[in-house]
Design an enzyme around this catalytic site. Structure first.
Site, PDB file in Angstrom:
ATOM      1  N   HIS A  89       0.846  -1.195   0.000  1.00 17.66           N
ATOM      2  CA  HIS A  89       0.000   0.000   0.000  1.00 17.66           C
ATOM      3  C   HIS A  89       0.881   1.246   0.000  1.00 17.66           C
ATOM      4  O   HIS A  89       1.928   1.289   0.644  1.00 17.66           O
ATOM      5  CB  HIS A  89      -0.921  -0.002   1.223  1.00 17.66           C
ATOM      6  CG  HIS A  89      -2.028   1.000   1.122  1.00 17.66           C
ATOM      7  ND1 HIS A  89      -1.829   2.346   1.345  1.00 17.66           N
ATOM      8  CD2 HIS A  89      -3.338   0.859   0.796  1.00 17.66           C
ATOM      9  CE1 HIS A  89      -2.973   2.991   1.173  1.00 17.66           C
ATOM     10  NE2 HIS A  89      -3.902   2.111   0.836  1.00 17.66           N
ATOM     11  N   GLU A 119      -4.263   1.681  -7.023  1.00 27.11           N
ATOM     12  CA  GLU A 119      -4.698   2.854  -6.263  1.00 27.11           C
ATOM     13  C   GLU A 119      -3.783   4.035  -6.594  1.00 27.11           C
ATOM     14  O   GLU A 119      -2.680   4.126  -6.040  1.00 27.11           O
ATOM     15  CB  GLU A 119      -4.628   2.584  -4.761  1.00 27.11           C
ATOM     16  CG  GLU A 119      -5.661   1.629  -4.229  1.00 27.11           C
ATOM     17  CD  GLU A 119      -5.733   1.699  -2.710  1.00 27.11           C
ATOM     18  OE1 GLU A 119      -6.781   2.100  -2.186  1.00 27.11           O
ATOM     19  OE2 GLU A 119      -4.734   1.380  -2.050  1.00 27.11           O
TER      20      GLU A 119
END
Length: 234
Positions: free
Chosen positions: A90, A159
């Protein structure tokens, strides 16, 4: 391909609210949701995994069985909790916690050997996006080059960093073009998710893009009713 919804609580959910949320979600869903709905609480928000109607995962783990790793959770802890699903890469861990490509590869290889389901996150910054799609492709290729893209328990989540927590989702055209490129690069059977300021207003449209196999949802998922609404779009 069946669409997927994932909730990432980050460090924003109070501990006991997280516990209550997990129990209530279990009551709400049905067995067929188990492989389609995922929740990633923080460490204190975890419960022993006895859930049958969704998949419980962790936001991070250290790539060792156990040992002198102050502040970390390891595979032995996860084994005890019966959890075998993990986020890796992430952008908040890459940028804020300085996790390097080599360390991410070490994590990936370790948990791959443990047969974990791995959700591997990639995404470009605004400076790269502003250079155009060619620069974005090069950036994302570099993020993927260290991992085994043929691993059968792999899910990739795209993302864009500039869309995370900003309230500004990528445009449908941006998502369509970027996911189209990634689908050509990845195993066609591998789920490819979109994340970045997903909410109840835009989730259905984003899920309508053929190359989007699901959503990784941040702050919107903190309210159970919001997450249930998005699940209803699957």
């Amino acid at each position: 391909m069946t669409k997927i919804a994932m909730a990432n609580f980050k460090s924003a959910m109070p501990i006991f609210k997280s516990h209550a949320y997990l129990k209530e979600l279990e009551k709400t869903l049905k067995p067929q949701h188990c492989d389609r709905v995922f929740v990633f609480p923080d460490f204190l928000g975890l419960l022993p995994n006895a859930f049958l109607h969704f998949t419980l995962g962790v936001q991070n783990a250290y790539p060792k069985d156990c040992g002198a790793f102050t502040g970390e959770i390891t595979s032995k802890h996860l084994e005890e909790l019966k959890i075998n699903t993990l986020l890796i890469g992430h952008s908040e861990r890459r940028v804020l916690l300085k996790e390097s490509p080599n360390f991410l590869k070490e994590k990936f290889d370790f948990f791959k050997d443990k047969k974990f389901k791995i959700v591997y996150c990639i995404g470009e910054d605004l400076k790269t996006r502003e250079k155009g799609l060619g620069a974005v492709k090069e950036f994302l290729n570099e993020q993927l080059e260290n991992i085994d893209l043929d691993y059968q328990n792999l899910i990739v989540a795209y993302e864009p960093i500039w869309a995370i927590g900003t309230g500004k989702s990528a445009s449908l055209e941006d998502i369509y073009l970027t996911h189209g490129f990634l689908k050509q690069h990845l195993n066609q059977k591998m789920p490819l998710l979109y994340g970045g300021s997903v909410n109840t207003q835009n989730a259905k449209e984003i899920l309508g893009i053929d190359s989007v196999d699901g959503l990784l949802i941040g702050s919107t998922s903190l309210e159970l009713e919001n997450f249930k609404t998005i699940i209803s779009f699957l």
